[in-house]
Design a protein around this motif. Structure first.
Motif, PDB file in Angstrom:
ATOM      1  N   VAL A 138      26.266   8.947  50.055  1.00  0.00           N
ATOM      2  CA  VAL A 138      26.381  10.366  50.402  1.00  0.00           C
ATOM      3  C   VAL A 138      25.921  10.587  51.841  1.00  0.00           C
ATOM      4  CG1 VAL A 138      25.490  12.680  49.925  1.00  0.00           C
ATOM      5  CG2 VAL A 138      26.134  11.175  48.027  1.00  0.00           C
TER       6      VAL A 138
ATOM      7  N   ARG B  86      25.324  18.232  55.798  1.00  0.00           N
ATOM      8  CA  ARG B  86      26.390  19.001  56.441  1.00  0.00           C
ATOM      9  C   ARG B  86      25.821  20.185  57.222  1.00  0.00           C
ATOM     10  NH1 ARG B  86      31.632  21.855  53.490  1.00  0.00           N
ATOM     11  NH2 ARG B  86      32.725  22.387  55.427  1.00  0.00           N
TER      12      ARG B  86
ATOM     13  N   GLY C 166      23.888  15.989  50.237  1.00  0.00           N
ATOM     14  CA  GLY C 166      25.110  16.192  50.993  1.00  0.00           C
ATOM     15  C   GLY C 166      25.167  17.554  51.650  1.00  0.00           C
ATOM     16  N   ALA C 167      24.741  18.602  50.934  1.00  0.00           N
ATOM     17  CA  ALA C 167      24.756  19.949  51.501  1.00  0.00           C
ATOM     18  C   ALA C 167      23.825  20.048  52.707  1.00  0.00           C
ATOM     19  CB  ALA C 167      24.356  20.959  50.431  1.00  0.00           C
TER      20      ALA C 167
ATOM     21  N   GLU D 140      23.979   5.090  45.601  1.00  0.00           N
ATOM     22  CA  GLU D 140      24.759   6.326  45.478  1.00  0.00           C
ATOM     23  C   GLU D 140      24.330   7.350  46.522  1.00  0.00           C
ATOM     24  OE1 GLU D 140      24.954   3.983  41.884  1.00  0.00           O
ATOM     25  OE2 GLU D 140      23.211   4.856  42.906  1.00  0.00           O
ATOM     26  N   ARG D 141      23.014   7.543  46.696  1.00  0.00           N
ATOM     27  CA  ARG D 141      22.538   8.483  47.701  1.00  0.00           C
ATOM     28  C   ARG D 141      22.813   7.970  49.106  1.00  0.00           C
ATOM     29  NH1 ARG D 141      19.255   9.475  43.308  1.00  0.00           N
ATOM     30  NH2 ARG D 141      18.568  11.654  43.011  1.00  0.00           N
TER      31      ARG D 141
ATOM     32  N   TRP E  60      15.746  15.368  45.752  1.00  0.00           N
ATOM     33  CA  TRP E  60      17.014  16.090  45.769  1.00  0.00           C
ATOM     34  C   TRP E  60      18.091  15.287  45.037  1.00  0.00           C
ATOM     35  CZ3 TRP E  60      17.217  17.512  51.712  1.00  0.00           C
ATOM     36  CH2 TRP E  60      16.318  18.555  51.952  1.00  0.00           C
ATOM     37  N   THR E  61      19.022  16.010  44.434  1.00  0.00           N
ATOM     38  CA  THR E  61      20.205  15.362  43.855  1.00  0.00           C
ATOM     39  C   THR E  61      21.151  14.969  44.991  1.00  0.00           C
ATOM     40  OG1 THR E  61      21.441  17.435  43.641  1.00  0.00           O
ATOM     41  CG2 THR E  61      20.004  16.787  41.788  1.00  0.00           C
ATOM     42  N   SER E  62      22.144  14.169  44.665  1.00  0.00           N
ATOM     43  CA  SER E  62      23.129  13.767  45.677  1.00  0.00           C
ATOM     44  C   SER E  62      23.841  14.989  46.258  1.00  0.00           C
ATOM     45  CB  SER E  62      24.157  12.810  45.059  1.00  0.00           C
ATOM     46  OG  SER E  62      23.542  11.596  44.668  1.00  0.00           O
ATOM     47  N   GLU E  63      24.113  15.989  45.432  1.00  0.00           N
ATOM     48  CA  GLU E  63      24.774  17.199  45.916  1.00  0.00           C
ATOM     49  C   GLU E  63      23.885  17.939  46.919  1.00  0.00           C
ATOM     50  OE1 GLU E  63      26.837  21.297  44.157  1.00  0.00           O
ATOM     51  OE2 GLU E  63      25.946  19.825  42.821  1.00  0.00           O
ATOM     52  N   GLN E  64      22.602  18.032  46.631  1.00  0.00           N
ATOM     53  CA  GLN E  64      21.685  18.690  47.561  1.00  0.00           C
ATOM     54  C   GLN E  64      21.571  17.912  48.873  1.00  0.00           C
ATOM     55  OE1 GLN E  64      18.425  18.763  44.615  1.00  0.00           O
ATOM     56  NE2 GLN E  64      18.224  20.971  45.017  1.00  0.00           N
TER      57      GLN E  64
ATOM     58  N   TRP F 248      28.338  11.654  55.543  1.00  0.00           N
ATOM     59  CA  TRP F 248      28.170  12.775  56.445  1.00  0.00           C
ATOM     60  C   TRP F 248      27.739  12.370  57.849  1.00  0.00           C
ATOM     61  CZ3 TRP F 248      30.506  17.016  55.406  1.00  0.00           C
ATOM     62  CH2 TRP F 248      30.707  17.401  54.085  1.00  0.00           C
TER      63      TRP F 248
END
Length: 545
Positions: free
Chosen positions: A117, A159, A155-156, A113-114, A149-153, A121
């Protein structure tokens, strides 16, 4: 290497032990995914040596996947062509282009999953910038990291760092995504469908949704009791499917007023804010005639279902199964479309087919501007019973004109008489027709009725949107006869003619594909009606017939 405990072992664990085992299982899963992606990349990059195409079928290891690599993957894993392409692109990038990610997965530190992500990007960054981003975030991906870090972190951070390294990167990414803009739909698990316009110009999206919202708000101000989201949905689909072609906004509002449900209630939260009187449009003109042309709408249903003798699902082409009540309503809506029939034998495969001009009593007749298609399926023994009136009901009486016409066509076909061809052409089995490059309309229609989807492995593209392919190519002496024809989508047709795959017909119910790597896959041509289910079952609260 397995770590899975039995039920008794789990019950005797402490809470901390169960958490530790969960984390260990995750690391083992990460490593297993690394092996799996490695094999996906390996299979997808095995192909024919282009220098040897004219002389020998030499399988080599390519430096990158070619056009046909994903087909080996999707067929082996029984997934769709789209999923196969996405998986191979991802696997090749992880294994070959970004080996640091693959090594982290193999060590159990990076989950798939990670990895997805990060790949999302960095895939269109330069290798230098991509590896810089990977080095920055990889230490935060492990569940054992000091600062995970979570997947959202993740990805941020990818980017943000990408923009810092290459300020033009975001602009390029936008432009490349916009070049891939498309309109798609998919079927939801509950039977509904979703329509989406992807990768569009945001300003145009804003303008489109604003117009839909304004029309819905105006309808609410005029007293429409439907929820505003229902109105927006109705307006958007009518604008897209041609129902509102050439209508002004005022005419659209007038048409909406004629379709208001009598028993709906308007909730307070649905009432839009008042609009200044000066900005209101003038009173709408009388409601115009608004009809959907039903482009692309094709439903296949058993006649026993439409007669209320059972509640078996029907098939909405390209969308999947629909429940019986929905199918009955839709068939009524498509009364002005083209109706076709197939009479099936004991094995569930078609023994006769053709067009039906008749409609149930008091239903709308055929209208050439309506492009909807209804395919009616009925077993021969049930057709005979209905025509002999050993089964009777109000629904059967209503449908009798249709049953009589199907019975007449079926009798002519099974008696060996020439089929009824509205265009006046000879039957498809005529020797001259057998040598034609392209089948005539009647044979094309018959092929699409007998085989409802592409014959490619796992492909579900409707036959109506596929090519009619000669199993033995016409250029090699293949005849244009029913036994040598079948639907293939554009991609699978090219796979057969240009990609090194072979297609063999094993009978009326099965084809065989042999891939360029030598793997063999049989694809079943399913019966139109499952033999064990073709006899009607009484609907609830109805007596058995």
């Amino acid at each position: 290497m397995g770590i899975a405990p039995g039920e008794g072992e789990c019950a005797s664990m402490t809470g901390a032990e169960s958490v530790a085992l969960l984390r260990a299982a995750q690391r083992q899963l990460n490593a297993a995914h690394a092996v799996w992606l490695g094999m996906v990349a390996e299979v997808g990059t095995r192909g024919l040596d282009s220098a040897a195409l004219d002389s020998a079928d030499e399988i080599v290891r390519l430096t990158a996947p070619d056009r046909w690599g994903a087909d080996e993957v999707r067929t082996a894993l029984r997934i769709s062509a789209y999923s196969g392409n996405e998986l191979l692109d991802f696997a090749w990038a992880i294994v070959r282009r970004f080996p640091k990610l693959h090594a982290a997965m193999a060590a159990g530190e990076l989950s798939i999953e990670r990895a997805k992500v990060i790949h999302f990007w960095v895939r269109d960054m330069s290798d230098e910038h991509a590896n810089t981003v990977i080095d920055e975030v990889l230490g935060h991906c492990s569940i054992d990291a000091d600062r995970p870090w979570t997947s959202e972190q993740i990805g941020a951070r990818c980017r943000t760092l990408g923009i810092q390294l290459d300020p033009d990167w975001a602009q390029r990414r936008f432009a490349e995504a916009h070049r891939d803009r498309r309109v798609i739909s998919w079927r939801n698990e509950d039977g509904t469908a979703t329509l989406a316009a992807q990768n569009q110009d945001p300003a145009r999206v804003a303008g489109a949704i604003a117009r839909v919202r304004k029309l819905a708000d105006d309808a609410k101000r005029d007293g429409d009791p439907r929820p505003v989201d229902h109105l927006r949905s109705e307006i958007a689909l009518n604008l897209l499917d041609g129902t509102y072609a050439d209508l002004t906004d005022g005419q659209i509002l007038a048409h909406l007023a004629t379709t208001r449900p009598a028993d709906a209630e308007m909730g307070e939260t649905d009432v839009p804010e008042p609009e200044p009187e000066a900005e209101r449009d003038p009173a709408p003109a009388p409601a115009p005639v608004a009809r959907s042309p039903h482009h692309g709408v094709q439903v296949t249903a058993k006649l026993s279902t439409l007669l209320g003798m059972d509640r078996d699902p029907a098939e909405l082409s390209g969308q999947g199964p629909v429940h019986a009540e929905y199918a009955r309503d839709l068939v009524r809506q498509l009364s002005a479309g083209q109706w076709r029939f197939a009479v099936t034998g004991p094995d569930g495969y078609a023994v006769s087919s053709g067009l039906v001009a008749a409609r149930p009593v008091d239903w709308e007749r055929r209208r050439t501007s309506d492009h909807g298609i209804v395919d009616l399926l009925i077993p021969a023994d049930l057709l005979q019973a209905l025509l002999e009136q050993t089964i009777s009901s109000p629904a059967v009486a209503l449908w009798r004109p249709v049953l009589v016409e199907i019975g007449r066509h079926h009798l002519l076909a099974t008696a060996g008489a020439e089929k009824d061809n509205p265009d006046g052409q000879p039957a498809p089995e005529d020797p001259d027709d057998a040598r034609r490059r392209f089948p005539r309309q009647g044979l094309r229609r018959d092929t699409q009725l007998r085989m409802t989807t592409c014959q490619g492995p796992g492909c579900r593209l409707p036959a109506a949107r596929s090519e009619i392919d000669h199993t033995l190519d016409h250029a090699r002496g293949g005849l244009t006869l029913a036994g040598n024809l079948g639907p293939l989508c554009e991609h699978d047709h090219d796979l057969k003619t240009k990609g090194g795959w072979q297609l063999l017909r094993l009978g009326h119910d099965r084809v065989r594909w042999i891939t360029r790597l030598g793997a063999v896959y049989d694809v079943e041509i399913p019966p139109l009606i499952e033999p064990e289910r073709h006899r009607p079952r009484p609907a609830p609260d109805e007596p058995a017939v």
